[in-house]
Design a protein around this motif. Sequence first.
Motif, PDB file in Angstrom:
ATOM      1  N   GLU A  76      39.392  45.716  38.081  1.00 59.59           N
ATOM      2  CA  GLU A  76      39.946  45.363  36.769  1.00 59.59           C
ATOM      3  C   GLU A  76      39.601  43.929  36.378  1.00 59.59           C
ATOM      4  OE1 GLU A  76      43.941  48.206  36.585  1.00 59.59           O
ATOM      5  OE2 GLU A  76      44.140  46.033  36.762  1.00 59.59           O
ATOM      6  N   THR A  77      39.844  42.992  37.292  1.00 60.49           N
ATOM      7  CA  THR A  77      39.576  41.600  36.934  1.00 60.49           C
ATOM      8  C   THR A  77      38.084  41.359  36.728  1.00 60.49           C
ATOM      9  OG1 THR A  77      39.591  40.993  39.297  1.00 60.49           O
ATOM     10  CG2 THR A  77      41.634  40.664  38.050  1.00 60.49           C
TER      11      THR A  77
ATOM     12  N   ASN B 101      50.931  50.905  42.097  1.00 64.99           N
ATOM     13  CA  ASN B 101      50.192  50.428  40.915  1.00 64.99           C
ATOM     14  C   ASN B 101      50.044  51.507  39.848  1.00 64.99           C
ATOM     15  OD1 ASN B 101      49.762  48.170  42.487  1.00 64.99           O
ATOM     16  ND2 ASN B 101      47.716  48.795  43.104  1.00 64.99           N
TER      17      ASN B 101
ATOM     18  N   HIS C 134      48.350  40.200  32.325  1.00 66.15           N
ATOM     19  CA  HIS C 134      48.124  41.527  32.905  1.00 66.15           C
ATOM     20  C   HIS C 134      48.935  41.772  34.172  1.00 66.15           C
ATOM     21  CE1 HIS C 134      44.840  43.222  30.436  1.00 66.15           C
ATOM     22  NE2 HIS C 134      44.562  41.959  30.193  1.00 66.15           N
ATOM     23  N   TYR C 135      49.172  40.721  34.973  1.00 68.33           N
ATOM     24  CA  TYR C 135      49.736  40.937  36.303  1.00 68.33           C
ATOM     25  C   TYR C 135      50.967  40.099  36.623  1.00 68.33           C
ATOM     26  CZ  TYR C 135      44.963  42.702  36.724  1.00 68.33           C
ATOM     27  OH  TYR C 135      43.784  43.359  36.516  1.00 68.33           O
TER      28      TYR C 135
ATOM     29  N   ASN D 226      48.362  43.708  45.619  1.00 67.77           N
ATOM     30  CA  ASN D 226      49.717  44.201  45.415  1.00 67.77           C
ATOM     31  C   ASN D 226      50.594  43.845  46.609  1.00 67.77           C
ATOM     32  OD1 ASN D 226      52.067  45.814  45.180  1.00 67.77           O
ATOM     33  ND2 ASN D 226      50.959  47.343  43.993  1.00 67.77           N
TER      34      ASN D 226
ATOM     35  N   TYR E 296      42.670  46.000  41.495  1.00 64.43           N
ATOM     36  CA  TYR E 296      42.740  44.721  40.782  1.00 64.43           C
ATOM     37  C   TYR E 296      41.381  44.026  40.775  1.00 64.43           C
ATOM     38  CZ  TYR E 296      47.818  45.246  41.177  1.00 64.43           C
ATOM     39  OH  TYR E 296      49.102  45.707  41.095  1.00 64.43           O
TER      40      TYR E 296
ATOM     41  N   CYS F 194      44.810  38.633  43.809  1.00 64.90           N
ATOM     42  CA  CYS F 194      45.175  39.837  43.061  1.00 64.90           C
ATOM     43  C   CYS F 194      45.279  41.012  44.031  1.00 64.90           C
ATOM     44  CB  CYS F 194      44.165  40.110  41.955  1.00 64.90           C
ATOM     45  SG  CYS F 194      44.239  38.928  40.601  1.00 64.90           S
TER      46      CYS F 194
END
Length: 426
Positions: free
Chosen positions: A325-326, A395, A351-352, A313, A322, A311
């Motif tokens: 978030e995860t 992001n 989500h991604y 970018n 990320y 995860c």
Amino acid sequence: MSLPSSTDVLVVGAGPAGSAAAAWAARAGLDVVLVDAAVFPRDKTCGDGLTPRAIGELQRLGLEDWLRAHTVSKGLRAHGFGQTLHLPWAVPGSSLPDWGSAVARTELDDHLRTTAIKSGAQAIDGARAVGVRMEGERVAAVEFRGSQARTSTSEGRGPDSDTFEIACRRLVVADGVRSPLGKMLGREWHRDTVYAVAGRSYVDSTMSDDPWISSHLELRDEHGDMVSGYGWVFPLGNGTVNLGAGTLATSRRPAEVAIKPLMQTYADTIGDDFGLSGELRMPTSALLPMGGAVSGVAGPNWALVGDAAACVNPLNGEGIDYGLETGRLVAEMLASQEHLGEAWRSTLVEHYGEAFSIARRLAGIATVPRVVSALGPAGMRSDWLMTLALRWMGNLVDEADRDRAARVWRWAGRRSMARDARPPFS
């Protein structure tokens, strides 16, 4: 106090993803043990930058006041092809915070781990995961090695032997880009999609309090040849900046640049503009799987998060947001359901998936230097195009955003996913 022999939720890896997962799971009332191979505080190869997306997650954790005691950035200053553009974080249509920051990972990760402990998790450092005991397809326990392992409630030694085991009902794997524990569970990294080789260092600078982070989109080696990548300068507010460089590659176009010499060339090139002085300190580098380019991200009672799940970018190398978030998302799932497996992979895709798919496709194009040389000057001449690029590359498209830029990004993501031979997380 002896080390725990069992727990409801075992989190392996105490970076942003693991500490966030541990904090949120503990706040949900779960019994949590957080284990890391290093003894904290410890360093981590990273640019140290915190985008508004990361700021939003840290605000959720209650860390805004702590963050504001550090440097606060207005946005990105983009350099390249004879142009310099100032692109504020405050982007029309975005629901994310309008500011960013930068905190050295030695401090950030230690503070996040402390936050998890204060939330109720028990932490162990100095213990490396070396094996897994399975019961069918479920993880029954993880074996660790570390005779000097320490808990957050005791400074005492670990067990008499070098190895010990912690049984668990659920396992969160947050052990970074190489993810040795993830590999034991079947995680595979697919290098046919774009990945990065990046390095960072610290150097004294008169612009340590600069309210803008800087990115150089025209990166050249010691011979003056264009390199497929970017350089950055992130002010830390303490007399130093984080200076680094990254190159993009795929299995067909592997990176052939030595990162540490590239960082020195970059520093020499911009030194006068940024008031750099002294040697580059603590230079380190890392290989970054990106854009969900891994399979085997979950099983019946285990899940990979953050860097372990790739995860990151593909357009800017950012992974802290990320990770945070995860960590939160997996904790919500742990608190609401017993089975992970396909449900967690589907959550990552939801989500991604679309954003990662289009981002890694665009990043793959950027691995061709002549394309960057051809398109870069035109892009840098347009504030509108670069603002869109910042929104997408940084992001700054949140799921709540409904403006035109967000709709175009999602549309492109859906079209990209439909054409992927191997979509993210598959």
